[in-house]
Design an enzyme around this catalytic site. Structure first.
Site, PDB file in Angstrom:
ATOM      1  N   SER A   1      22.895   7.349 -11.168  1.00 15.89           N
ATOM      2  CA  SER A   1      24.618   7.336 -11.299  1.00 15.89           C
ATOM      3  C   SER A   1      25.396   6.602  -9.863  1.00 15.89           C
ATOM      4  O   SER A   1      26.135   6.150 -10.103  1.00 15.89           O
ATOM      5  CB  SER A   1      25.283   8.072 -11.937  1.00 15.89           C
ATOM      6  OG  SER A   1      24.655   9.967 -10.514  1.00 15.89           O
TER       7      SER A   1
ATOM      8  N   HIS B   1      23.301   7.252 -17.957  1.00 14.06           N
ATOM      9  CA  HIS B   1      24.141   5.636 -17.806  1.00 14.06           C
ATOM     10  C   HIS B   1      23.247   4.833 -18.235  1.00 14.06           C
ATOM     11  O   HIS B   1      23.176   3.115 -17.965  1.00 14.06           O
ATOM     12  CB  HIS B   1      23.646   5.582 -16.085  1.00 14.06           C
ATOM     13  CG  HIS B   1      25.236   6.047 -15.446  1.00 14.06           C
ATOM     14  ND1 HIS B   1      26.306   5.734 -15.679  1.00 14.06           N
ATOM     15  CD2 HIS B   1      25.157   7.449 -14.815  1.00 14.06           C
ATOM     16  CE1 HIS B   1      27.138   6.330 -14.701  1.00 14.06           C
ATOM     17  NE2 HIS B   1      26.650   7.329 -14.630  1.00 14.06           N
TER      18      HIS B   1
ATOM     19  N   LYS C   1      29.578   7.856 -22.172  1.00 18.43           N
ATOM     20  CA  LYS C   1      29.663   6.165 -21.320  1.00 18.43           C
ATOM     21  C   LYS C   1      29.581   5.592 -22.350  1.00 18.43           C
ATOM     22  O   LYS C   1      30.269   5.119 -22.741  1.00 18.43           O
ATOM     23  CB  LYS C   1      28.540   6.906 -20.600  1.00 18.43           C
ATOM     24  CG  LYS C   1      28.940   7.724 -19.613  1.00 18.43           C
ATOM     25  CD  LYS C   1      28.078   7.699 -18.621  1.00 18.43           C
ATOM     26  CE  LYS C   1      28.353   8.885 -16.988  1.00 18.43           C
ATOM     27  NZ  LYS C   1      27.385   9.829 -17.054  1.00 18.43           N
TER      28      LYS C   1
HETATM   29  C1  LIG Z   1      27.616  11.529 -16.652  1.00 11.12           C
HETATM   30  C2  LIG Z   1      26.165  12.520 -16.464  1.00 11.12           C
HETATM   31  C3  LIG Z   1      25.861  13.371 -16.927  1.00 11.12           C
HETATM   32  C4  LIG Z   1      27.254  14.285 -17.870  1.00 11.12           C
HETATM   33  O1  LIG Z   1      28.320  14.012 -19.065  1.00 11.12           O
HETATM   34  P1  LIG Z   1      28.599  14.279 -19.956  1.00 11.12           P
HETATM   35  O2  LIG Z   1      28.274  14.048 -21.366  1.00 11.12           O
HETATM   36  O3  LIG Z   1      29.867  14.168 -19.269  1.00 11.12           O
HETATM   37  O4  LIG Z   1      28.736  15.879 -19.182  1.00 11.12           O
HETATM   38  C5  LIG Z   1      25.216  13.375 -17.792  1.00 11.12           C
HETATM   39  N1  LIG Z   1      23.435  13.316 -16.810  1.00 11.12           N
HETATM   40  C6  LIG Z   1      23.608  12.053 -15.849  1.00 11.12           C
HETATM   41  C7  LIG Z   1      22.717  11.448 -15.055  1.00 11.12           C
HETATM   42  C8  LIG Z   1      25.120  10.981 -15.715  1.00 11.12           C
HETATM   43  O5  LIG Z   1      25.313  10.166 -15.795  1.00 11.12           O
END
Ligand SMILES: *Cc1c(COP(=O)(O)O)cnc(C)c1O
Length: 404
Positions: A195, A223, A255
């Site tokens: 990320s 992501h 996302k």
């Molecule tokens: C954004 C992200 C999360 C968190 O996701 P949520 O559904 O917002 O809790 C977990 N792991 C990774 C790799 C992320 O980029």
């Protein structure tokens, strides 16, 4: 106030004051419009948004919104229960089937967030004698899930390998094999797309090493899902791997698959079933709201029916990366929709991000402790919802920043 709370309030005040003095205090922006390529910020007006995870523009897509409204009308607002008592609704089942077929795996199970899904995964699947092998740049939820696992199961160990370094992973697997008990299992966990760097895990090589050491491969593709690969299946598709080559996926519905929020675990049926039976977040915490499940399924359907969304994202990513380079900033190279511009100190990243916002471009600066000290960055995130005009305004603002 009691003496105890005075002491706590004073300490907290001092920490906050220190953050303010060092330019690290975060300002929460109030968004007064739906999420999209251009959003309205309270007190500032409309800005071009380059910091959301709305990679495919689905957060406010009519199909997604309608499905949520329909779900709300049909099922009401609350699940009022955890999944195993009376909190499992038909839309949970259809969403979970949809996630599994989308990723090309046997089964999936949803959670209120990917954080929650990850927090469930390792403490539930691991037992004493197991070893978890983890990339040093893995997401915070993975780090915390491992901490929780080793606190619950004192006999579980961890081995951390250098970021995407296959020699270091091999060394970690050798040492994991030594630590692992005779009936223990080794788990290798990596982000699919990292990320903060925006780079991708070397999944084919990691798979080969997992086979050699008989390790379970877990990929958090939060992501990558919806972004990577010809049809947006994720980082495995980018490499031409089948979903079944990944033993366990974790991912988010907040996302690219912007159904609102939520997370999931997907993969081998036995792993998913263990989480259904014994995952503490699933046994003790409410189910994903049905309206959100309906929206999430519509988001996946919309993506599956419109692979052009992924193609447009790819075109936009190329345009943004080219634009940033032409302005004279250095952007970490990769095929993902995360374009980090490394600027150095945390305060620098924050002041640049503020300057961009003054010019009507919303891109966030990240510093310590989210990224290592001295590697603060502006993270530009691209969406298929961006048009030429948004990208042009981003590049113009960056050019003004560059030229002082
Ligand atoms: C954004 C992200 C999360 C968190 O996701 P949520 O559904 O917002 O809790 C977990 N792991 C990774 C790799 C992320 O980029």
């Amino acid at each position: 106030m009691t003496t105890t709370s005075t002491s706590f309030i004073n300490r907290s005040t001092a920490i906050l004051a220190q953050l303010e003095e060092t330019g690290q205090l975060k300002q929460l922006q109030m968004i007064e419009s739906p999420m999209g390529p251009r959003i309205s910020i309270r007190g500032r007006g409309d800005v071009d948004c380059f910091c959301s995870n709305n990679y495919l523009g689905l957060a406010n897509h009519p199909n997604v919104v309608e499905a949520g409204i329909e779900g709300l009308r049909t099922y009401g607002a609350g699940t009022s229960s955890v999944r195993f008592i009376c909190g499992t609704f038909a839309p949970h089942e259809s969403l979970e089937e949809r996630i599994a077929s989308f990723l090309g795996v046997e089964a999936s199970y949803t959670f209120v967030s990917c954080w929650n899904a990850t927090e469930a995964t390792f403490p539930t699947l691991c037992q004493d004698g197991d070893v978890i092998v983890s990339d040093e740049l893995n997401h915070a939820c993975i780090i915390d899930s491992m901490r929780l696992t080793t606190a619950i199961h004192r006999g579980v160990s961890k081995c951390i390998y250098k970021h995407s370094d296959m020699k270091s992973l091999r060394d970690a697997l050798v040492s994991a094999t030594e630590k692992c008990s005779s009936d223990g299992n080794i788990f290798v966990i990596t982000d699919g797309v990292f990320s903060m760097e925006g780079d991708i895990a070397l999944l084919p090589e990691i798979r080969i090493l997992c086979d050699e050491f008989e390790a379970v491969l877990v990929v958090d593709d939060s992501h990558g899902t919806g972004v990577m690969g010809e049809t947006g299946r994720g980082t495995h598709e980018h490499y031409g791997m089948a979903g079944t080559e990944i033993d366990i996926f974790t991912g988010t519905l907040g996302k690219a698959l912007g159904g609102g929020a939520g997370g999931y675990v997907a993969g081998k049926r036995e792993a998913v079933e263990l989480l259904v039976q014994r995952g503490r977040p699933t046994l003790f915490s409410n189910a994903l709201p049905v309206t959100v499940a309906c929206s999430a399924k519509a988001a996946i359907d919309t993506l599956a029916n419109n692979p052009s969304l992924v193609h447009k994202l790819r075109t936009n990513v190329a345009a943004v990366r080219k634009g940033i380079a032409e302005v004279g900033f250095e952007v970490l190279e990769s095929p993902t929709a995360i374009c980090p511009i490394i600027v150095g100190e945390t305060a620098m990243a924050i002041s640049m991000s503020n300057a961009l916002l003054e010019m009507g471009v919303f891109a966030i600066g990240f510093g310590y402790p989210v990224v290592p000290e001295g590697a603060a960055r502006i993270r530009v995130q691209v969406s298929s919802a961006h048009e030429k005009e948004h990208i042009e305004r981003l590049c113009n603002a960056l050019r003004q920043l560059k030229n002082g």
